[in-house]
Design a protein around this motif. Structure first.
Motif, PDB file in Angstrom:
ATOM      1  N   GLU A 112       0.802  -1.229   0.000  1.00 37.01           N
ATOM      2  CA  GLU A 112       0.000   0.000   0.000  1.00 37.01           C
ATOM      3  C   GLU A 112       0.828   1.268   0.000  1.00 37.01           C
ATOM      4  OE1 GLU A 112      -2.548  -0.436   3.362  1.00 37.01           O
ATOM      5  OE2 GLU A 112      -3.834  -1.924   2.377  1.00 37.01           O
ATOM      6  N   ARG A 113       2.129   1.141   0.107  1.00 36.24           N
ATOM      7  CA  ARG A 113       2.990   2.330   0.035  1.00 36.24           C
ATOM      8  C   ARG A 113       4.417   1.905  -0.278  1.00 36.24           C
ATOM      9  NH1 ARG A 113       5.349   3.481   5.330  1.00 36.24           N
ATOM     10  NH2 ARG A 113       6.483   5.066   4.165  1.00 36.24           N
ATOM     11  N   TYR A 114       5.162   2.821  -0.894  1.00 37.24           N
ATOM     12  CA  TYR A 114       6.597   2.639  -1.082  1.00 37.24           C
ATOM     13  C   TYR A 114       7.324   3.208   0.134  1.00 37.24           C
ATOM     14  CZ  TYR A 114       5.903   1.527  -6.051  1.00 37.24           C
ATOM     15  OH  TYR A 114       5.522   0.943  -7.240  1.00 37.24           O
ATOM     16  N   PHE A 115       8.398   2.569   0.523  1.00 32.51           N
ATOM     17  CA  PHE A 115       9.226   3.093   1.601  1.00 32.51           C
ATOM     18  C   PHE A 115      10.277   4.026   1.004  1.00 32.51           C
ATOM     19  CE2 PHE A 115       7.129  -0.589   3.241  1.00 32.51           C
ATOM     20  CZ  PHE A 115       6.858  -0.257   4.554  1.00 32.51           C
ATOM     21  N   TRP A 116      10.928   4.791   1.871  1.00 33.50           N
ATOM     22  CA  TRP A 116      11.810   5.862   1.402  1.00 33.50           C
ATOM     23  C   TRP A 116      12.855   5.365   0.409  1.00 33.50           C
ATOM     24  CZ3 TRP A 116      11.001  10.810   1.413  1.00 33.50           C
ATOM     25  CH2 TRP A 116      12.050  11.694   1.133  1.00 33.50           C
ATOM     26  N   GLU A 117      13.430   4.216   0.691  1.00 30.56           N
ATOM     27  CA  GLU A 117      14.492   3.695  -0.180  1.00 30.56           C
ATOM     28  C   GLU A 117      13.955   3.208  -1.525  1.00 30.56           C
ATOM     29  OE1 GLU A 117      12.912   0.319   2.259  1.00 30.56           O
ATOM     30  OE2 GLU A 117      13.522   2.391   2.669  1.00 30.56           O
ATOM     31  N   GLU A 118      12.619   3.124  -1.678  1.00 29.77           N
ATOM     32  CA  GLU A 118      12.008   2.590  -2.894  1.00 29.77           C
ATOM     33  C   GLU A 118      11.434   3.669  -3.809  1.00 29.77           C
ATOM     34  OE1 GLU A 118      10.046  -1.610  -1.685  1.00 29.77           O
ATOM     35  OE2 GLU A 118       9.073   0.141  -0.793  1.00 29.77           O
ATOM     36  N   ILE A 119      11.278   4.880  -3.325  1.00 27.24           N
ATOM     37  CA  ILE A 119      10.580   5.898  -4.123  1.00 27.24           C
ATOM     38  C   ILE A 119      11.402   6.311  -5.336  1.00 27.24           C
ATOM     39  CG2 ILE A 119       9.284   6.750  -2.148  1.00 27.24           C
ATOM     40  CD1 ILE A 119      11.258   9.067  -1.910  1.00 27.24           C
ATOM     41  N   ASP A 120      10.773   7.011  -6.257  1.00 25.29           N
ATOM     42  CA  ASP A 120      11.433   7.468  -7.485  1.00 25.29           C
ATOM     43  C   ASP A 120      12.828   8.017  -7.186  1.00 25.29           C
ATOM     44  OD1 ASP A 120      10.897   8.528 -10.478  1.00 25.29           O
ATOM     45  OD2 ASP A 120      11.956  10.075  -9.342  1.00 25.29           O
ATOM     46  N   ARG A 121      13.829   7.479  -7.844  1.00 23.86           N
ATOM     47  CA  ARG A 121      15.225   7.779  -7.506  1.00 23.86           C
ATOM     48  C   ARG A 121      15.547   9.263  -7.645  1.00 23.86           C
ATOM     49  NH1 ARG A 121      19.573   8.121 -10.682  1.00 23.86           N
ATOM     50  NH2 ARG A 121      18.393   7.276 -12.448  1.00 23.86           N
ATOM     51  N   GLU A 122      15.132   9.883  -8.745  1.00 20.55           N
ATOM     52  CA  GLU A 122      15.436  11.301  -8.950  1.00 20.55           C
ATOM     53  C   GLU A 122      14.661  12.180  -7.965  1.00 20.55           C
ATOM     54  OE1 GLU A 122      15.472  12.727 -13.008  1.00 20.55           O
ATOM     55  OE2 GLU A 122      15.747  10.675 -13.746  1.00 20.55           O
ATOM     56  N   GLY A 123      13.405  11.817  -7.721  1.00 18.64           N
ATOM     57  CA  GLY A 123      12.618  12.571  -6.751  1.00 18.64           C
ATOM     58  C   GLY A 123      13.200  12.449  -5.352  1.00 18.64           C
ATOM     59  N   LYS A 124      13.633  11.270  -4.975  1.00 18.28           N
ATOM     60  CA  LYS A 124      14.258  11.037  -3.674  1.00 18.28           C
ATOM     61  C   LYS A 124      15.499  11.908  -3.516  1.00 18.28           C
ATOM     62  CE  LYS A 124      16.120   7.128  -0.945  1.00 18.28           C
ATOM     63  NZ  LYS A 124      17.558   7.400  -0.856  1.00 18.28           N
ATOM     64  N   SER A 125      16.305  11.965  -4.561  1.00 19.72           N
ATOM     65  CA  SER A 125      17.521  12.783  -4.530  1.00 19.72           C
ATOM     66  C   SER A 125      17.184  14.262  -4.334  1.00 19.72           C
ATOM     67  CB  SER A 125      18.307  12.588  -5.826  1.00 19.72           C
ATOM     68  OG  SER A 125      19.475  13.384  -5.836  1.00 19.72           O
ATOM     69  N   GLU A 126      16.108  14.724  -4.978  1.00 15.43           N
ATOM     70  CA  GLU A 126      15.679  16.121  -4.810  1.00 15.43           C
ATOM     71  C   GLU A 126      15.298  16.418  -3.367  1.00 15.43           C
ATOM     72  OE1 GLU A 126      13.072  18.289  -7.470  1.00 15.43           O
ATOM     73  OE2 GLU A 126      13.228  16.627  -8.910  1.00 15.43           O
ATOM     74  N   TRP A 127      14.496  15.528  -2.778  1.00 13.07           N
ATOM     75  CA  TRP A 127      14.058  15.751  -1.400  1.00 13.07           C
ATOM     76  C   TRP A 127      15.252  15.765  -0.448  1.00 13.07           C
ATOM     77  CZ3 TRP A 127       9.797  17.905  -0.200  1.00 13.07           C
ATOM     78  CH2 TRP A 127       8.641  17.708  -0.957  1.00 13.07           C
ATOM     79  N   GLU A 128      16.163  14.850  -0.638  1.00 14.23           N
ATOM     80  CA  GLU A 128      17.313  14.791   0.262  1.00 14.23           C
ATOM     81  C   GLU A 128      18.183  16.032   0.110  1.00 14.23           C
ATOM     82  OE1 GLU A 128      19.090  10.954  -0.402  1.00 14.23           O
ATOM     83  OE2 GLU A 128      17.374   9.899   0.503  1.00 14.23           O
ATOM     84  N   SER A 129      18.312  16.541  -1.107  1.00 14.89           N
ATOM     85  CA  SER A 129      19.047  17.783  -1.324  1.00 14.89           C
ATOM     86  C   SER A 129      18.365  18.950  -0.613  1.00 14.89           C
ATOM     87  CB  SER A 129      19.146  18.066  -2.833  1.00 14.89           C
ATOM     88  OG  SER A 129      19.811  19.284  -3.067  1.00 14.89           O
ATOM     89  N   VAL A 130      17.032  18.985  -0.656  1.00 11.00           N
ATOM     90  CA  VAL A 130      16.285  20.043   0.043  1.00 11.00           C
ATOM     91  C   VAL A 130      16.517  19.961   1.543  1.00 11.00           C
ATOM     92  CG1 VAL A 130      13.948  20.748   0.718  1.00 11.00           C
ATOM     93  CG2 VAL A 130      14.501  20.438  -1.697  1.00 11.00           C
ATOM     94  N   PHE A 131      16.414  18.763   2.108  1.00 10.38           N
ATOM     95  CA  PHE A 131      16.586  18.619   3.551  1.00 10.38           C
ATOM     96  C   PHE A 131      18.018  18.923   3.987  1.00 10.38           C
ATOM     97  CE2 PHE A 131      12.983  15.330   3.186  1.00 10.38           C
ATOM     98  CZ  PHE A 131      12.027  16.297   3.422  1.00 10.38           C
ATOM     99  N   ILE A 132      18.986  18.648   3.119  1.00 10.66           N
ATOM    100  CA  ILE A 132      20.391  18.924   3.437  1.00 10.66           C
ATOM    101  C   ILE A 132      20.702  20.412   3.322  1.00 10.66           C
ATOM    102  CG2 ILE A 132      22.771  18.596   2.613  1.00 10.66           C
ATOM    103  CD1 ILE A 132      21.878  15.702   1.831  1.00 10.66           C
ATOM    104  N   ASN A 133      20.239  21.033   2.240  1.00  4.16           N
ATOM    105  CA  ASN A 133      20.624  22.413   1.943  1.00  4.16           C
ATOM    106  C   ASN A 133      19.653  23.467   2.486  1.00  4.16           C
ATOM    107  OD1 ASN A 133      22.992  21.716   0.361  1.00  4.16           O
ATOM    108  ND2 ASN A 133      21.574  20.998  -1.207  1.00  4.16           N
TER     109      ASN A 133
END
Length: 325
Positions: free
Chosen positions: A190-211
């Motif tokens: 019923e849901r994807y976990f963080w390590e499974e989500i769209d790779r490029e989208g995941k990278s964007e979110w992590e960049s936002v949280f870091i920067n």
């Protein structure tokens, strides 16, 4: 709207309503006690530590006066705003300092006067009535609403980032069960976990949280409502059950202080976890990434009545950690 007959769900809804009313009762009492303080009030405590013991209205007013660099105030008016966010009967609008308010991130708002000066200060109030501190919720919304909150405030994100967060929350059309054969899947379909989500989208979110850690933290705590005239500048947190009103343990911060200490505590990171209960209990060795930044934890809500909501919490006991910094 169709009424539910699910007794378990009705119990959950009732428990949530009672919890909100209990929280609002605390906020109402805090405002009432502040309004009863003898005036003029002289500041007695300018310490900058996080955790205090005593009457919450005294701790709050001392913190506000230190924040304003005032040594006293001649008069104050305190208002609790909880009724704006509940189904309780009555007006869904209050007027403070000439401003009409229909929604507020501040749970208590104080108008303070000193000579010819006047300041309006919003306070985010959190409380725990357990013997030991628990997680404190700071933001509860949808993946789409969180995405738009950030983009509306100058943080650039693509549609792939939106897709990734909707996958993380399990929005309909963005679930594993919508995309693949899940008959051999060990985790929830019923849901994807963080390590499974769209790779490029995941990278964007992590960049936002870091920067943009400070900015995202501030948005979660202050900017839930676009029409909020008095967003919180102070955070007051009753940490656990107290023997009496005058003997409460209170953690208190200015917003800037909280954001700085949260960043100093930790930058963006993961903690690993396994789903150990529920319909989709997982076997040993199946681990998922849980995103964290500072003392803020992000997760899918998962509640039966709001299963796909995005939830941000403050780590249980975070104030003890921040008090050491």
């Amino acid at each position: 709207m169709q009424e539910t007959t699910d007794s378990k769900l009705l119990h959950q809804i009732d428990a949530g309503t009672k919890g909100r009313r209990k929280g609002h009762s605390y906020e109402n009492e805090l405002a009432r006690r502040a309004n009863r303080l003898a005036m003029p009030y002289m500041s007695v405590d300018k310490r900058n530590n996080v955790v205090h013991n005593g009457a919450p209205e005294i701790i709050l007013l001392d913190k506000i006066l230190a924040y304003l660099n005032w040594d006293h105030c001649d008069r104050l008016e305190a208002y609790a705003t909880g009724k704006l966010a509940t189904s309780e009967k009555g007006s869904k609008e209050i007027t403070i300092d000439g401003q009409s308010i229909t929604s507020a991130k501040s749970d208590v708002i104080l108008v303070l006067y000193k000579s010819n000066e006047k300041r309006v200060i919003g306070v985010s109030v959190k409380q725990c009535n357990n013997r030991n501190p628990t997680n404190a919720q700071v933001f509860f919304s949808t993946a789409t609403a969180f995405y738009h909150l950030l983009t509306a405030n100058g943080i650039s994100l693509s549609t792939k980032a939106l897709k990734a967060m909707r996958q993380f929350c399990g929005d309909m059309g963005f679930r594993p069960m919508d995309d693949i054969d899940c008959s051999n899947r060990l985790s929830s379909p019923e849901r994807y976990f963080w390590e499974e989500i769209d790779r490029e989208g995941k990278s964007e979110w992590e960049s936002v949280f870091i920067n943009n850690q400070d900015k995202v933290t501030r948005l979660l705590l202050q900017k839930a409502y676009s029409n909020d005239p008095f967003p919180p500048e102070i955070i007051l947190h009753k940490t656990k059950k107290a023997a009496s009103v005058e003997e409460q343990e209170i953690a208190i911060f200015t917003m800037d202080q909280f954001i700085e200490l949260s960043r100093r505590y930790s930058l963006f990171a993961y903690s690993m976890y396994r789903v150990k209960k529920g319909r989709f209990k997982e076997p040993e060795g199946v681990l998922h990434q849980a995103p964290r930044f500072g003392v803020v934890q992000m997760q899918r809500g998962g509640q039966k009545q709001h299963p796909t909501q995005l939830q941000f919490n403050l780590k249980a006991g975070y104030f003890y950690e921040l008090d050491k910094l």
